[in-house]
Design a protein around this motif. Sequence first.
Motif, PDB file in Angstrom:
ATOM      1  N   ALA A   6      14.069  22.103  17.140  1.00 47.47           N
ATOM      2  CA  ALA A   6      13.376  22.637  15.970  1.00 47.47           C
ATOM      3  C   ALA A   6      13.397  21.630  14.832  1.00 47.47           C
ATOM      4  N   GLN A   7      12.274  21.515  14.161  1.00 49.66           N
ATOM      5  CA  GLN A   7      12.161  20.711  12.948  1.00 49.66           C
ATOM      6  C   GLN A   7      11.684  21.630  11.830  1.00 49.66           C
ATOM      7  N   VAL A   8      12.366  21.580  10.694  1.00 50.31           N
ATOM      8  CA  VAL A   8      12.090  22.482   9.582  1.00 50.31           C
ATOM      9  C   VAL A   8      11.809  21.675   8.329  1.00 50.31           C
TER      10      VAL A   8
ATOM     11  N   SER B 268      14.951  38.267   8.276  1.00 52.58           N
ATOM     12  CA  SER B 268      15.236  36.886   7.863  1.00 52.58           C
ATOM     13  C   SER B 268      16.440  36.319   8.596  1.00 52.58           C
ATOM     14  N   LEU B 269      17.477  37.102   8.754  1.00 49.45           N
ATOM     15  CA  LEU B 269      18.678  36.612   9.438  1.00 49.45           C
ATOM     16  C   LEU B 269      18.363  36.227  10.872  1.00 49.45           C
ATOM     17  N   GLU B 270      17.622  37.066  11.570  1.00 51.30           N
ATOM     18  CA  GLU B 270      17.273  36.758  12.960  1.00 51.30           C
ATOM     19  C   GLU B 270      16.446  35.478  13.049  1.00 51.30           C
ATOM     20  N   CYS B 271      15.522  35.284  12.115  1.00 46.24           N
ATOM     21  CA  CYS B 271      14.709  34.059  12.119  1.00 46.24           C
ATOM     22  C   CYS B 271      15.572  32.824  11.934  1.00 46.24           C
TER      23      CYS B 271
ATOM     24  N   ILE C  91      16.251  29.793  14.830  1.00 46.77           N
ATOM     25  CA  ILE C  91      15.866  28.394  14.615  1.00 46.77           C
ATOM     26  C   ILE C  91      17.098  27.499  14.595  1.00 46.77           C
ATOM     27  N   TYR C  92      18.152  27.965  13.950  1.00 48.70           N
ATOM     28  CA  TYR C  92      19.399  27.205  13.918  1.00 48.70           C
ATOM     29  C   TYR C  92      19.891  26.919  15.335  1.00 48.70           C
ATOM     30  N   ASN C  93      19.830  27.908  16.209  1.00 50.02           N
ATOM     31  CA  ASN C  93      20.336  27.761  17.579  1.00 50.02           C
ATOM     32  C   ASN C  93      19.432  26.905  18.462  1.00 50.02           C
ATOM     33  N   LEU C  94      18.221  26.617  18.007  1.00 52.92           N
ATOM     34  CA  LEU C  94      17.353  25.705  18.758  1.00 52.92           C
ATOM     35  C   LEU C  94      17.838  24.260  18.671  1.00 52.92           C
TER      36      LEU C  94
ATOM     37  N   SER D 265       8.962  21.460  21.691  1.00 58.03           N
ATOM     38  CA  SER D 265       9.584  21.430  20.361  1.00 58.03           C
ATOM     39  C   SER D 265       8.781  22.306  19.410  1.00 58.03           C
ATOM     40  N   LEU D 266       9.470  22.835  18.406  1.00 57.76           N
ATOM     41  CA  LEU D 266       8.838  23.670  17.396  1.00 57.76           C
ATOM     42  C   LEU D 266       9.036  23.056  16.021  1.00 57.76           C
TER      43      LEU D 266
END
Length: 268
Positions: free
Chosen positions: A59-61, A45-48, A52-55, A31-32
Amino acid sequence: MATYVIGDLQGCFEPLQRLLQHINFSEKHDSLWFCGDLIARGPHSLECLNFIYNLGDKAQVVLGNHDLHFIACYYGVSEVKSKDKLDQLLQAKNLDQLVYWLRHQPLIHLCEYRNAMMVHAGIAPDCLLADALVLSQEVQLQLQQNPLYLLQNMYGNKPARLVDAKNQEQRWRYIINACTRMRFCSPSGALELKHKGHPNNHPDLIPWYEFKREKKLPQLFFGHWAALNGYSPIKDIHALDTGCVWGNALTAYCIESQTRYSVAATEQ
């Protein structure tokens, strides 16, 4: 299984991919956690955000000041700054979807079974963790249900103390500032939001993490303060912003092994 906490990305997608290779990240098993400021100033920024969205639940933000400012720009509450390099993101076909997702992310993430927490900037010294969690949940709910009203009341440096907040809007502004903008406090514990830089350059101010608290915080991970370069003298408080967007490094910390990993901002 491993949990890696990663410092400020700020649109630095290529270093992120090298960092994940370096730690042998497994999307199936690991997990990230991301300490906020996923976007702005860097080139991708878009790629980032898409990555993360697709994780999904891997992913926890937590939200940082740049993430909140971007949402405010989306709603027309603030203006986009050219230096933030957000044009590609603002023109993305899935922009609405990404903003909706960001609006549902918290200011504070607490994982009780790990006795660990994550926040972009920090927990103010005059605010108990329980109170900070309640206030941050109020902000998250407003961001989900009534984002325009919250964002219109978000900007400003006052109140500097929670006790000075006279209404719910001021309480929201206080907790947003503490969680996403704070570095220094005055000796009284009031937020001091005008100064940046290394603590050695501001001897009359106190880093937020140096205040003694009635109750010890869980192991805490934060970003935001690139001038620290990942250094915090307090046990169990981990600074993870190592200034990748400024040409330094991107850093991850494995909670289970208590190990730091870093890659250079540009491939050597």
